[in-house]
Design a protein around this motif. Structure first.
Motif, PDB file in Angstrom:
ATOM      1  N   LEU A 127       0.775  15.104   8.604  1.00  0.00           N
ATOM      2  CA  LEU A 127       1.016  13.808   8.396  1.00  0.00           C
ATOM      3  C   LEU A 127       0.908  13.128   6.896  1.00  0.00           C
ATOM      4  O   LEU A 127       1.410  12.545   6.511  1.00  0.00           O
ATOM      5  CB  LEU A 127       0.306  12.556   9.422  1.00  0.00           C
ATOM      6  CG  LEU A 127       1.250  12.081  10.524  1.00  0.00           C
ATOM      7  CD1 LEU A 127       0.778  11.240  11.242  1.00  0.00           C
ATOM      8  CD2 LEU A 127       2.642  11.305   9.913  1.00  0.00           C
ATOM      9  N   SER A 128      -0.317  13.780   6.304  1.00  0.00           N
ATOM     10  CA  SER A 128      -0.649  13.347   5.156  1.00  0.00           C
ATOM     11  C   SER A 128       0.307  13.802   4.089  1.00  0.00           C
ATOM     12  O   SER A 128       0.744  13.341   3.026  1.00  0.00           O
ATOM     13  CB  SER A 128      -2.171  13.136   4.805  1.00  0.00           C
ATOM     14  OG  SER A 128      -2.382  14.518   4.421  1.00  0.00           O
ATOM     15  N   ALA A 131       3.461  11.934   3.903  1.00  0.00           N
ATOM     16  CA  ALA A 131       3.428  10.940   3.251  1.00  0.00           C
ATOM     17  C   ALA A 131       3.315  11.101   1.819  1.00  0.00           C
ATOM     18  O   ALA A 131       4.058  10.405   0.918  1.00  0.00           O
ATOM     19  CB  ALA A 131       2.247  10.072   3.484  1.00  0.00           C
ATOM     20  N   GLN A 132       2.594  12.011   1.495  1.00  0.00           N
ATOM     21  CA  GLN A 132       2.849  12.590  -0.148  1.00  0.00           C
ATOM     22  C   GLN A 132       4.146  12.952  -0.773  1.00  0.00           C
ATOM     23  O   GLN A 132       4.613  12.596  -1.663  1.00  0.00           O
ATOM     24  CB  GLN A 132       2.060  13.705  -0.640  1.00  0.00           C
ATOM     25  CG  GLN A 132       0.223  13.673  -0.368  1.00  0.00           C
ATOM     26  CD  GLN A 132      -0.346  14.882  -0.277  1.00  0.00           C
ATOM     27  OE1 GLN A 132       0.034  15.874  -0.325  1.00  0.00           O
ATOM     28  NE2 GLN A 132      -1.742  14.720  -0.276  1.00  0.00           N
ATOM     29  N   VAL A 134       7.177  12.032   0.854  1.00  0.00           N
ATOM     30  CA  VAL A 134       7.933  10.677   0.794  1.00  0.00           C
ATOM     31  C   VAL A 134       7.726  10.106  -0.495  1.00  0.00           C
ATOM     32  O   VAL A 134       8.538   9.204  -0.900  1.00  0.00           O
ATOM     33  CB  VAL A 134       7.670  10.019   2.046  1.00  0.00           C
ATOM     34  CG1 VAL A 134       8.441   8.668   1.916  1.00  0.00           C
ATOM     35  CG2 VAL A 134       8.241  10.765   3.363  1.00  0.00           C
ATOM     36  N   ASP A 135       6.581  10.034  -0.840  1.00  0.00           N
ATOM     37  CA  ASP A 135       5.987   9.323  -2.197  1.00  0.00           C
ATOM     38  C   ASP A 135       6.455  10.016  -3.493  1.00  0.00           C
ATOM     39  O   ASP A 135       6.273   9.716  -4.551  1.00  0.00           O
ATOM     40  CB  ASP A 135       4.685   9.306  -2.120  1.00  0.00           C
ATOM     41  CG  ASP A 135       4.153   7.879  -1.584  1.00  0.00           C
ATOM     42  OD1 ASP A 135       4.949   7.285  -1.003  1.00  0.00           O
ATOM     43  OD2 ASP A 135       2.868   7.867  -1.054  1.00  0.00           O
ATOM     44  N   TRP A 173       7.276  11.682  13.574  1.00  0.00           N
ATOM     45  CA  TRP A 173       7.157  11.849  12.291  1.00  0.00           C
ATOM     46  C   TRP A 173       8.280  11.390  11.325  1.00  0.00           C
ATOM     47  O   TRP A 173       8.163  10.602  10.207  1.00  0.00           O
ATOM     48  CB  TRP A 173       6.402  13.018  11.746  1.00  0.00           C
ATOM     49  CG  TRP A 173       5.032  13.298  12.250  1.00  0.00           C
ATOM     50  CD1 TRP A 173       4.201  12.420  12.804  1.00  0.00           C
ATOM     51  CD2 TRP A 173       4.418  14.554  12.462  1.00  0.00           C
ATOM     52  NE1 TRP A 173       3.103  12.967  13.301  1.00  0.00           N
ATOM     53  CE2 TRP A 173       3.205  14.333  13.002  1.00  0.00           C
ATOM     54  CE3 TRP A 173       4.715  15.830  11.872  1.00  0.00           C
ATOM     55  CZ2 TRP A 173       2.228  15.322  13.137  1.00  0.00           C
ATOM     56  CZ3 TRP A 173       3.613  16.907  11.880  1.00  0.00           C
ATOM     57  CH2 TRP A 173       2.424  16.580  12.477  1.00  0.00           C
ATOM     58  N   GLN A 176       8.635   7.742  11.674  1.00  0.00           N
ATOM     59  CA  GLN A 176       7.595   6.986  10.799  1.00  0.00           C
ATOM     60  C   GLN A 176       7.891   7.001   9.437  1.00  0.00           C
ATOM     61  O   GLN A 176       7.665   6.080   8.820  1.00  0.00           O
ATOM     62  CB  GLN A 176       6.006   7.813  11.026  1.00  0.00           C
ATOM     63  CG  GLN A 176       5.105   7.062  11.274  1.00  0.00           C
ATOM     64  CD  GLN A 176       3.629   7.763  11.574  1.00  0.00           C
ATOM     65  OE1 GLN A 176       4.027   8.540  12.721  1.00  0.00           O
ATOM     66  NE2 GLN A 176       2.665   7.635  11.097  1.00  0.00           N
ATOM     67  N   HIS A 177       8.478   8.091   8.889  1.00  0.00           N
ATOM     68  CA  HIS A 177       8.507   8.180   7.169  1.00  0.00           C
ATOM     69  C   HIS A 177      10.021   7.992   7.043  1.00  0.00           C
ATOM     70  O   HIS A 177      10.426   8.212   6.036  1.00  0.00           O
ATOM     71  CB  HIS A 177       8.042   9.492   6.887  1.00  0.00           C
ATOM     72  CG  HIS A 177       6.684   9.676   6.855  1.00  0.00           C
ATOM     73  ND1 HIS A 177       5.760   8.902   6.227  1.00  0.00           N
ATOM     74  CD2 HIS A 177       5.654  10.339   7.582  1.00  0.00           C
ATOM     75  CE1 HIS A 177       4.604   8.939   6.267  1.00  0.00           C
ATOM     76  NE2 HIS A 177       4.482  10.002   7.226  1.00  0.00           N
TER      77      HIS A 177
END
Ligand code: PLP
Length: 214
Positions: A127-128, A131-132, A134-135, A173, A176-177
């Motif tokens: 998940l992390s 997140a990275q 998507v950033d 996921w 979520q993203h």
């Protein structure tokens, strides 16, 4: 068996990856001649030798644990890396892909088996990484989905449960993203039917196509 697997995959709209590790180039060429283009290997050195000898329109998939210092050798041509099991490895792939001005397809390998397995991300770590991603941390990779391996057991309901959990993580996921994670790489010679029923889009089959290894 190859034709049978192929028509099963067509029925499920899934990709058949012929896992050719330890098999000679002649064996790969004969499956290639039947129209197969997706092949899976787990060792970089072996892949390099095969890549040099075989047709260049093969889509090579790395399916086993990949060491960071080997990424540079396959970065120019590898089609997809299924076994991303750390953010360090993903950063290395991203950098190598940038150097060759390409985008490399990857899957995050997530631990789903009850049994103790060496490789694979925990859910938190996966998940992390998402997140990275998507950033914008990894502009030269395309995360296409998840890969998982079920426990090696005859207990079909346990295997079914593990595959179903990977499918539901993918759904969760991607919601979520707000990203598409179209691929689920799950299922091998012994459990591909269970995997397809659980939503697999890529099965990795070796021994059923090429015969048993060693
Ligand atoms: C070897 C291997 C396969 C194929 O296994 P078979 O049982 O021969 O179909 C699939 N996935 C991974 C990660 C492998 O290492």
């Amino acid at each position: 068996m190859y034709q049978e697997l192929l028509s099963t995959c067509e029925k499920y709209n899934a990709t058949l990856i012929a896992v050719s590790k330890t098999k000679p180039v002649e064996a790969i060429q004969s499956i290639y001649d039947l129209g197969q283009r997706d092949f899976g290997e787990n060792r970089v050195q072996e892949l390099r030798e095969k890549y040099n000898q075989l047709p260049k329109d093969i889509r090579w998939h790395i399916i086993g644990h990949l060491q960071k210092n080997k990424v540079k050798y396959i970065a120019p041509y590898v089609y997809m890396i299924h076994s991303v099991d750390s953010s360090d490895l993903l950063a290395t792939i991203n950098k190598a892909a940038a150097k060759h001005e390409r985008i490399i397809n990857v899957l995050l390998q997530v631990k789903i088996a009850q049994e103790d397995t060496k490789y694979g991300l925990s859910q938190d770590d996966a998940l992390s990484i998402l997140a990275q991603y998507v950033d914008g941390a990894y502009p030269n990779v395309a995360i296409k989905g998840l890969m998982g391996m079920a426990t090696f057991t005859h207990d079909e309901s346990a295997v079914q449960g593990e595959f179903a959990s990977l499918a539901s993580l993918r759904d969760q996921w991607s919601d979520q993203h707000s990203i598409e994670l179209p691929d689920l790489s799950m299922g091998m010679s012994g459990d591909y039917q269970i995997a397809l029923d659980a939503g697999s889009t890529m099965i990795r089959v070796g021994s059923l196509i090429f015969g048993s290894r060693g």
